[in-house]
Enzyme design. Structure first.
Site, PDB file in Angstrom:
ATOM      1  N   HIS A  48       3.933   4.479  12.163  1.00 11.29           N
ATOM      2  CA  HIS A  48       2.798   5.224  12.739  1.00 11.29           C
ATOM      3  C   HIS A  48       3.241   6.258  13.767  1.00 11.29           C
ATOM      4  O   HIS A  48       2.410   6.949  14.340  1.00 11.29           O
ATOM      5  CB  HIS A  48       1.770   4.286  13.411  1.00 11.29           C
ATOM      6  CG  HIS A  48       1.090   3.356  12.466  1.00 11.29           C
ATOM      7  ND1 HIS A  48      -0.088   2.708  12.782  1.00 11.29           N
ATOM      8  CD2 HIS A  48       1.402   2.966  11.208  1.00 11.29           C
ATOM      9  CE1 HIS A  48      -0.455   1.952  11.751  1.00 11.29           C
ATOM     10  NE2 HIS A  48       0.449   2.095  10.785  1.00 11.29           N
ATOM     11  N   HIS A  69     -24.695  19.184  36.696  1.00 11.49           N
ATOM     12  CA  HIS A  69     -23.723  19.901  37.539  1.00 11.49           C
ATOM     13  C   HIS A  69     -23.479  19.034  38.786  1.00 11.49           C
ATOM     14  O   HIS A  69     -24.417  18.667  39.483  1.00 11.49           O
ATOM     15  CB  HIS A  69     -24.345  21.255  37.921  1.00 11.49           C
ATOM     16  CG  HIS A  69     -23.428  22.148  38.700  1.00 11.49           C
ATOM     17  ND1 HIS A  69     -22.750  21.754  39.810  1.00 11.49           N
ATOM     18  CD2 HIS A  69     -23.115  23.471  38.521  1.00 11.49           C
ATOM     19  CE1 HIS A  69     -22.052  22.764  40.301  1.00 11.49           C
ATOM     20  NE2 HIS A  69     -22.259  23.829  39.518  1.00 11.49           N
ATOM     21  N   GLU A  82      -5.120   1.273   2.999  1.00 10.21           N
ATOM     22  CA  GLU A  82      -4.789   0.284   4.036  1.00 10.21           C
ATOM     23  C   GLU A  82      -4.886   0.859   5.442  1.00 10.21           C
ATOM     24  O   GLU A  82      -5.380   0.206   6.356  1.00 10.21           O
ATOM     25  CB  GLU A  82      -3.380  -0.274   3.777  1.00 10.21           C
ATOM     26  CG  GLU A  82      -3.047  -1.517   4.596  1.00 10.21           C
ATOM     27  CD  GLU A  82      -2.501  -1.226   5.989  1.00 10.21           C
ATOM     28  OE1 GLU A  82      -2.515  -2.145   6.839  1.00 10.21           O
ATOM     29  OE2 GLU A  82      -2.074  -0.078   6.252  1.00 10.21           O
ATOM     30  N   GLU A  83      -4.417   2.095   5.616  1.00 12.25           N
ATOM     31  CA  GLU A  83      -4.349   2.666   6.968  1.00 12.25           C
ATOM     32  C   GLU A  83      -5.733   2.986   7.547  1.00 12.25           C
ATOM     33  O   GLU A  83      -5.862   3.260   8.732  1.00 12.25           O
ATOM     34  CB  GLU A  83      -3.472   3.928   6.978  1.00 12.25           C
ATOM     35  CG  GLU A  83      -2.014   3.697   6.586  1.00 12.25           C
ATOM     36  CD  GLU A  83      -1.217   2.847   7.570  1.00 12.25           C
ATOM     37  OE1 GLU A  83      -1.787   2.369   8.569  1.00 12.25           O
ATOM     38  OE2 GLU A  83      -0.014   2.639   7.329  1.00 12.25           O
ATOM     39  N   HIS A 118       0.852  -1.206   0.000  1.00 18.69           N
ATOM     40  CA  HIS A 118       0.000   0.000   0.000  1.00 18.69           C
ATOM     41  C   HIS A 118       0.879   1.245   0.000  1.00 18.69           C
ATOM     42  O   HIS A 118       2.010   1.208   0.481  1.00 18.69           O
ATOM     43  CB  HIS A 118      -0.963   0.004   1.199  1.00 18.69           C
ATOM     44  CG  HIS A 118      -0.306   0.179   2.534  1.00 18.69           C
ATOM     45  ND1 HIS A 118      -0.113   1.413   3.118  1.00 18.69           N
ATOM     46  CD2 HIS A 118       0.208  -0.725   3.413  1.00 18.69           C
ATOM     47  CE1 HIS A 118       0.486   1.258   4.299  1.00 18.69           C
ATOM     48  NE2 HIS A 118       0.689  -0.020   4.500  1.00 18.69           N
ATOM     49  N   ASP A 141      -0.640   4.432   0.864  1.00 17.16           N
ATOM     50  CA  ASP A 141      -1.205   5.481   1.719  1.00 17.16           C
ATOM     51  C   ASP A 141      -0.448   5.474   3.046  1.00 17.16           C
ATOM     52  O   ASP A 141       0.274   4.518   3.368  1.00 17.16           O
ATOM     53  CB  ASP A 141      -2.709   5.271   1.944  1.00 17.16           C
ATOM     54  CG  ASP A 141      -3.036   3.958   2.637  1.00 17.16           C
ATOM     55  OD1 ASP A 141      -2.470   2.920   2.250  1.00 17.16           O
ATOM     56  OD2 ASP A 141      -3.871   3.956   3.573  1.00 17.16           O
ATOM     57  N   ASP A 154       6.578   2.166   6.176  1.00 15.57           N
ATOM     58  CA  ASP A 154       5.191   1.666   6.114  1.00 15.57           C
ATOM     59  C   ASP A 154       4.402   2.458   5.083  1.00 15.57           C
ATOM     60  O   ASP A 154       3.720   3.396   5.444  1.00 15.57           O
ATOM     61  CB  ASP A 154       4.556   1.789   7.504  1.00 15.57           C
ATOM     62  CG  ASP A 154       3.159   1.214   7.581  1.00 15.57           C
ATOM     63  OD1 ASP A 154       2.755   0.463   6.676  1.00 15.57           O
ATOM     64  OD2 ASP A 154       2.443   1.528   8.554  1.00 15.57           O
TER      65      ASP A 154
END
Length: 494
Positions: A463, A246, A185-186, A118, A120, A151
């Site tokens: 990531h 509250h 994919e991500e 992939h 993306d 990745d």
């Protein structure tokens, strides 16, 4: 007699095809084109192909066009497959990026491999804590920093370069090679499952093996990956009063949804990591002696793992237990609570409705449909004991199955031989703790054998901030793929 021996040897070399594999020539080409390969990666990294951000969709379409163009340039027969529209939360829809397929060679006497990847990426901004611009490939001490470097843009390019090198030297590819490259994919591979089903008897009909290189090594030692965990992702919603209250006015007079929610979340897992949901642990496949021995032989440093995370203590203090619980045992993780007050400062609110997000990683022999029932029944029974007037609802929003291959399959033997040829070591056989749902889809729909052949480094930071791939892994990874195609061509047809 000595002369006879040399003739016999020449015959043996020719008959087994050993002499026809011009490995040194192929790897020399990689060495002399290193800067060119890095320049292509630089151009790919510059495209902000973030599939989660619809405002970047034009970048994503451009990334798919660039991928198709690169495959055409190296002589592939390329198609861009329309996989439909994506519905957006506001009711409108937007075109999904096309899936790129390519074919190199159609020799029926050869094996056919299909490479999945992939292009993306996960979101990235400099202000997230990157030391460099995430969309400008930056070379520091032999590491190539940029979002998507490991990745999965460099591995995809390494596969394309593999074909390119054979072609440039006018050496026949030892196998037919197909590519299937996607751009979602991500965010869950929208549209891809349907496409695989639709092309099962066309694109995939002559494919023998599927190769996925969307993963990383466990240590500095090269690895072959033979399993991933699945994932069941849940929302647990507790709804109480018709509006937020509250705490000064109403605190002490109502049963609060947040208290109920935290009460039931606490019953999912013990402090020592034991899953408390009945039936989940009982379903887990037994750890065999052979598997224990495999884990024992894997190169893995607990201390550096600890320091990388920044913790003084882990859940388990020995390698086998830790790896087993990372790869082949289920786990419960609580990810967050929607509707709770989470901003800076103080606010004396009793939220009227809160939604917990948690997931359970799946392993053989767990079944997501069974897990959904186990979790739902258990949390409702725990909630009933609280005798609360609030309403609980449980929804499973993802139910991805685990994937497991046989590490004794010829594909893995070929992988070992290729690693030995390029790196002069035996690879580690590893599993992934994360989920790559497409592997299971390929297996279930096409029935083909699959191998995960990573080239990313264990410290690449997928990531995360400062994602990178090293020059070494990018170049030697390309050589690994070159060798792997040769080794796969040696697998006997049954």
């Amino acid at each position: 007699a000595p002369q006879m021996n040399s003739i016999t040897l020449v015959c043996l070399l020719l008959c087994t095809g050993v002499s026809s594999f011009r490995f040194e020539e192929l790897t020399q080409y990689v060495n002399s084109h290193e800067e060119e390969f890095i320049e292509t990666l630089r151009q790919w990294i510059a495209v902000e192909s973030d599939s989660s951000d619809v405002t970047k969709r034009s970048d994503l379409h451009r990334m798919m066009d660039m991928t198709a163009e690169k495959l055409r340039l190296v002589g592939g027969s390329v198609e861009m497959v329309d996989v439909g529209m994506q519905a957006l939360p506001n009711g409108s829809s937007i075109a999904l990026p096309k899936v790129v397929t390519a074919r190199f060679g159609e020799d029926p006497s050869k094996r056919t491999v299909c490479v999945y990847g992939h292009v993306d990426v996960q979101p990235a901004k400099k202000e997230d804590g990157w030391a460099t611009d995430p969309y400008e490939l930056t070379d520091i001490d032999g590491n190539l920093y940029g979002r998507g470097a490991s990745d999965n843009k460099a591995p995809v390019l390494a596969w394309i370069h593999t074909v390119e090198v054979y072609k440039a030297l006018n050496i026949d590819l030892p196998v037919n090679v197909k590519f299937i490259i996607e751009g979602m994919e991500e965010t869950g591979s929208n549209g891809l499952d349907d496409m695989i089903v639709a092309q099962k008897d066309s694109f995939f009909s002559d494919v023998d093996y599927i190769i996925i290189s969307d993963c990383v090594w466990l240590s500095r030692r090269p690895a072959l990956t033979y399993g991933t965990r699945g994932n069941c992702y849940f929302f647990a919603e507790v709804e109480g009063p018709k509006k937020d209250l509250h705490s000064g006015v109403y605190g002490g007079t109502v049963m609060e949804p947040m208290t109920d929610l935290i009460g039931i979340l606490d019953k999912l897992i013990s402090p020592s990591g034991k899953i408390l949901i009945p039936g989940v642990r009982e379903a887990v496949a037994h750890l065999s002696d052979e598997e224990w021995k495999m884990y024992q032989d894997i190169e893995f440093d607990l201390e550096s793992y600890k320091s990388e995370i920044g913790l003084s203590q882990l859940m388990y203090s020995n390698k086998v237990d830790l790896l087993a619980h990372r790869w082949r045992h289920p786990t419960v993780s609580i990810h967050g609570i929607e509707g709770a007050f989470s901003s800076a400062g103080t606010k004396t609110v009793i939220p009227a409705k809160v939604i917990a997000k948690f997931s359970i990683r799946q392993v053989p022999n767990m079944d997501p449909a069974v897990v959904e029932k186990q979790v739902t029944d258990y949390l409702h029974s725990v909630f009933a004991k609280r005798k609360s007037p609030n309403k609980l609802s449980i929804t499973m929003v993802i139910g991805a199955k685990p994937w497991l291959a046989d590490p004794k399959h010829p594909l893995y033997e070929a992988g070992k031989a290729a690693v030995k040829r390029v790196f002069a070591v035996e690879p580690d056989l590893i599993r992934e703790g994360g989920t790559i749902p497409i592997a299971r889809t390929f297996q279930d729909v096409t029935g083909k054998s699959i191998i995960m052949l990573p080239i990313g480094g264990f410290d690449d930071g997928l990531h995360s901030q400062n994602e990178k791939i090293s020059r070494y892994n990018y170049m030697e990874g390309t050589k690994l793929f070159i060798a792997y195609l040769h080794e796969v061509s040696q697998i006997k047809k049954y």
